[in-house]
Design an enzyme around this catalytic site. Sequence first.
Site, short mmCIF file in Angstrom:
data_model
loop_
_atom_site.label_atom_id
_atom_site.label_comp_id
_atom_site.label_asym_id
_atom_site.label_seq_id
_atom_site.Cartn_x
_atom_site.Cartn_y
_atom_site.Cartn_z
N ASP A 228 0.83 -1.21 0.00
CA ASP A 228 0.00 0.00 0.00
C ASP A 228 0.87 1.26 0.00
O ASP A 228 1.88 1.33 0.70
CB ASP A 228 -0.87 -0.03 1.27
CG ASP A 228 -1.96 1.03 1.26
OD1 ASP A 228 -2.76 1.02 0.32
OD2 ASP A 228 -1.99 1.85 2.20
N GLU A 279 14.63 -14.80 -0.48
CA GLU A 279 15.05 -15.97 0.30
C GLU A 279 14.04 -17.11 0.14
O GLU A 279 14.32 -18.25 0.46
CB GLU A 279 15.17 -15.62 1.79
CG GLU A 279 16.34 -14.72 2.13
CD GLU A 279 16.28 -14.28 3.59
OE1 GLU A 279 15.69 -15.00 4.43
OE2 GLU A 279 16.82 -13.19 3.89
O1 TEU Z 1 -4.47 4.19 -1.53
C1 TEU Z 1 -3.47 5.15 -1.66
C2 TEU Z 1 -3.66 6.32 -2.55
O2 TEU Z 1 -2.84 7.19 -2.50
C3 TEU Z 1 -4.77 6.39 -3.56
O3 TEU Z 1 -5.35 5.22 -3.83
C4 TEU Z 1 -5.79 7.44 -3.33
O4 TEU Z 1 -5.20 8.63 -3.18
C5 TEU Z 1 -6.79 7.16 -2.25
O5 TEU Z 1 -7.60 6.09 -2.66
C6 TEU Z 1 -7.69 8.36 -1.95
O6 TEU Z 1 -8.54 8.66 -2.99
C7 TEU Z 1 -4.25 3.17 -0.63
C8 TEU Z 1 -5.43 2.21 -0.55
O7 TEU Z 1 -5.61 1.56 -1.77
C9 TEU Z 1 -6.63 2.97 -0.10
O8 TEU Z 1 -7.79 2.18 -0.08
C10 TEU Z 1 -6.35 3.50 1.28
O9 TEU Z 1 -7.40 4.32 1.71
C11 TEU Z 1 -5.04 4.32 1.32
O10 TEU Z 1 -3.98 3.66 0.66
C12 TEU Z 1 -4.59 4.54 2.73
O11 TEU Z 1 -4.10 3.35 3.27
#
Ligand code: TEU
Length: 566
Positions: A228, A279
């Site tokens: 993520d 690994e």
């Molecule tokens: O998303 C990170 C992210 O930067 C984008 O997907 C986007 O900016 C966000 O969806 C807001 O519109 C990831 C995950 O996929 C998302 O579901 C989470 O909310 C986010 O990280 C935080 O962990």
Amino acid sequence: MPGLMCSKLFAMEATVLHKSIKSPEWWRTAVIYQIYPRSFADGNGDGIGDLVGTTARLESLKSLGIDAIWFSPFFKSPQKDAGYDVADYKTIDPLFGTNQDFDDLLAKAKSLELKIIVDLVPNHSSEEHELFKAALRAAPGSAEREMYVFRDGKGDNGELPPNNWESVFGGNAWTRITEPDGTLGQWYLHIFDSSQPDFNWENPKVHALFEDVLRFWLDKGVAGFRIDVAHGMVKEIGLPDVKVPVSQTVGKDRETEHPFWGQEGVHEIIRDWRKIVDEYDDRVMCAEAWVLPLSRMAKWVRPDEYHQTFNFGYLETGWNKEGLLKVVTDSLTEFGKVGAPSTWVLSNHDVIRHVSRYGLPGVPPQGDGIGPNSEQPDEAIGLRKGRAATAFMLGLPGSSYIYQGEELGLPEHTTLDGKYREDPTWFRTKGQRVGRDGCRVPLPWEAQGGASRGFSANGKSWLPQPDSYARYARDLQEGVAGSTLELYKRLIKVRKDHLLGAGEFKFSPDHSSDTTLAYINNDVLVLSNFGPDSVNLPAGKLLVTTQHDLTIEGVLENDQTVWLQI
Ligand code: TEU
Ligand code: CA
């Protein structure tokens, strides 16, 4: 689409953009299905999808023909951001089951030859993580606080945030805490919701924490990780003010450095992780890195970094001949330079489902969503273009990601009442941006399966399905020629039979026109018609068509794709 204005100058050439690979590693060609656990299948009737419910439905994914499943987070979490706020990285949230339920799921998946990829969230934890709770209890400057990003505020009494950073979900990226002695004190950084404090990646203890988590899941036998916010984690030293608001930084073309996206230090972390993953046998890491252009994104998949990265440039291109020509060429070229496969993706849990995007003249910014007061998509046009776009995608060499429900042609829920919404974007913008709940609605499995159409035995569902989902239920499509479900199965099967994931690929100017785009992958010609009129078909044996009646009668209708063996 912005950014495509000069694409008319992009000439089509019949050069080989991808050479065939003889014995590819599995992830180079895999079709990977994303499960959003809370909306896939509910096993215990509380209206929230869970691992037991998912395990019971795994055969349905086997029959789709996919290779692997990526699960969005199911770890212990207060669920302020649907599990992307993790309170314990090694424990399954009781909402989804137990660690034993996960082991059972993994065992069944293995017996079905389905690989399992889990979601790692290293940029931030939940505010309920023990480490953050300890940081709140400890004093400024303590080792506990050093696990996160705490700073004194500006202003005479520290009443102003330490810098001008904004949260991706709206509002300030800093929240002021009350110190253990009851006084207002330091601020902590959260690039996302205030319930998601950012880790301090300058601290070696944070590195150690995640290396341990990686090994924990690798030892269990998962096939790998989706990482993520893989462009996040490291922040520029000194946390300088941003010059560009965050709303203009997510997924936008940015060659320049940004204080919290794509810092060089991120690549050092990835290299450390890659050593660990190497690994083990054939494990994989896929980056969720919203960086563009593709030449920059390719840095995340250099040989000693991630194996894959989501191709968001492709996702954002839309059903557009010139755009697809350019993005596919750029992707295969740029990823090819670093020896990585390209991935292809059209939908996920953060974006409006692609069939609904294609039913609108313009697409709202990522994360904004579609609400009852927005312009509503044309469902029929969207589905038609969506199916054609999927058929275009699944013929490409590399690895493809499918988001649960798209194999049913599910549209976005675009009229969801605000009272059901859970996305922090909705709360942090006071409803101005409705957010991402519309693509996260539980799946309809059986048309006659009660109020939630088989999602849950007693009809419960954490988000209500729109009425239209009755038409898309899986049991109505199973075995029905021309259904979206059967189309996906056929595409994936032919893709495998003809080794398209590892195929020799080139565009075919000879088979393309002003309104059509054709490519050849191994012995398969894929032709898409973007224009308003039907076009004549070239010679070849019909392998797949997106046309509902499955006949082609020598022509390809508008907004359709056909696969021919040549
Ligand atoms: O998303 C990170 C992210 O930067 C984008 O997907 C986007 O900016 C966000 O969806 C807001 O519109 C990831 C995950 O996929 C998302 O579901 C989470 O909310 C986010 O990280 C935080 O962990
Ligand atoms: Ca449940």
